[in-house]
Motif scaffolding. Structure first.
Motif, PDB file in Angstrom:
ATOM      1  N   GLY A  15     128.471  18.820  83.675  1.00 27.52           N
ATOM      2  CA  GLY A  15     128.201  18.944  85.101  1.00 27.52           C
ATOM      3  C   GLY A  15     128.069  17.631  85.842  1.00 27.52           C
ATOM      4  N   LEU A  16     128.093  16.495  85.110  1.00 26.72           N
ATOM      5  CA  LEU A  16     127.901  15.198  85.751  1.00 26.72           C
ATOM      6  C   LEU A  16     129.085  14.251  85.556  1.00 26.72           C
ATOM      7  CD1 LEU A  16     124.137  14.543  84.889  1.00 26.72           C
ATOM      8  CD2 LEU A  16     125.104  15.349  87.045  1.00 26.72           C
ATOM      9  N   GLY A  17     129.608  14.160  84.328  1.00 27.56           N
ATOM     10  CA  GLY A  17     130.728  13.236  84.105  1.00 27.56           C
ATOM     11  C   GLY A  17     130.736  12.722  82.676  1.00 27.56           C
ATOM     12  N   TYR A  18     130.984  11.415  82.527  1.00 27.75           N
ATOM     13  CA  TYR A  18     131.109  10.792  81.204  1.00 27.75           C
ATOM     14  C   TYR A  18     130.273   9.521  81.146  1.00 27.75           C
ATOM     15  CZ  TYR A  18     135.334  13.708  81.060  1.00 27.75           C
ATOM     16  OH  TYR A  18     136.219  14.752  81.106  1.00 27.75           O
ATOM     17  N   LYS A  19     129.869   9.160  79.919  1.00 30.94           N
ATOM     18  CA  LYS A  19     129.213   7.867  79.735  1.00 30.94           C
ATOM     19  C   LYS A  19     129.505   7.353  78.329  1.00 30.94           C
ATOM     20  CE  LYS A  19     124.612   9.495  78.237  1.00 30.94           C
ATOM     21  NZ  LYS A  19     123.151   9.377  78.494  1.00 30.94           N
ATOM     22  N   LEU A  20     129.543   6.030  78.217  1.00 33.83           N
ATOM     23  CA  LEU A  20     129.751   5.364  76.934  1.00 33.83           C
ATOM     24  C   LEU A  20     128.403   4.899  76.413  1.00 33.83           C
ATOM     25  CD1 LEU A  20     131.882   4.302  74.876  1.00 33.83           C
ATOM     26  CD2 LEU A  20     131.827   2.147  76.129  1.00 33.83           C
TER      27      LEU A  20
END
Length: 241
Positions: free
Chosen positions: A229-234
């Motif tokens: 629901g928010l996106g992506y992160k590394l």
């Protein structure tokens, strides 16, 4: 100034001649051309190109089919040129290893602008009075893999891994902003340099291509995560770095 070497792959002499003329006016001198897929493969085995323009409709092989074979010998940005402009065509081009997509009929100056944009993202140089000098960029360590910005290189478990230009740029952006969540629109604007206009699938395809390279199991990623629901992160794993 470092010379840029360009490969034009198109079987229409009029288009090749027009692009060559415009590119030469823009200061590019090293321009090769190929009218078939086989000729293009032979040239890429003999010479290192900085950027490639690839027509989708070739007499001996579809450009989409050719692209993965080119990727075996080059990491240069590949820009597809085609008369078709559907979303499916674009996604196919990105999935096959392309970095950008240009639809016929096109303004040749737009082609040059897109080429220059790709080269700015992939060449770690700046120019001082015509002489190239290396920009002092860091190496990003993430345990299992590292990204060397100056060398434009991805290393996984100490071994270099081929990484197409746009995939590399997206990964580099994540590396510069670890543990931060980004939406697809934010990533598209940051890496592709323009508004996504709802083109979410392009980011999704490139996320998958990054995971294929850095994750032990791309279907169960440990580094490049989806935040529902928010996106992506590394994820930066300090205990591994």
């Amino acid at each position: 100034m470092e010379e840029t070497i360009i490969l034009l792959i198109d079987d229409e002499p009029s288009i090749v001649q027009m692009l060559r003329m415009v590119l030469q006016k823009e200061g590019f001198r090293h321009i090769d051309s190929a009218g078939t897929a086989q000729q293009a493969l032979e040239l890429c085995k003999q010479k290192k190109y900085d950027i490639i323009l690839l027509d989708v409709m070739l007499p001996d092989r579809n450009g989409f089919e050719l692209c993965p074979f080119l990727r075996e010998t080059t990491d240069a940005p590949i820009l597809f040129i085609t008369a078709k402009g559907s979303d499916l065509e674009k996604l196919t081009g990105f999935a096959m290893g392309g970095d950008d997509y240009i639809t016929k009929p096109f303004n040749p100056l737009e082609v040059v602008a897109r080429m220059k944009a790709q080269m700015r993202r992939t060449k770690p140089y700046q120019y001082d009075n015509g002489r190239p000098s290396v920009i002092p960029n860091p190496v990003y360590h993430f345990g299992r893999f590292q990204v060397d910005e100056r060398a434009g290189e991805l290393l996984v478990e100490g071994k270099p891994v081929a990484c197409p230009a746009q995939v590399y740029q997206l990964l580099l952006y994540f590396c510069k902003h670890p543990n931060q969540i980004f939406t697809k629109n934010q990533l598209y604007e940051a890496v592709w340099g323009e508004e996504s206009m709802g083109d979410d699938n392009t980011v999704t395809v490139h996320i998958g291509r990054i995971r294929e390279r850095i994750e032990k199991d791309p279907k169960n990623p440990e580094y490049l995560l989806t935040v529902r629901g928010l996106g992506y992160k590394l994820i930066y794993k300090e205990r591994e770095a």
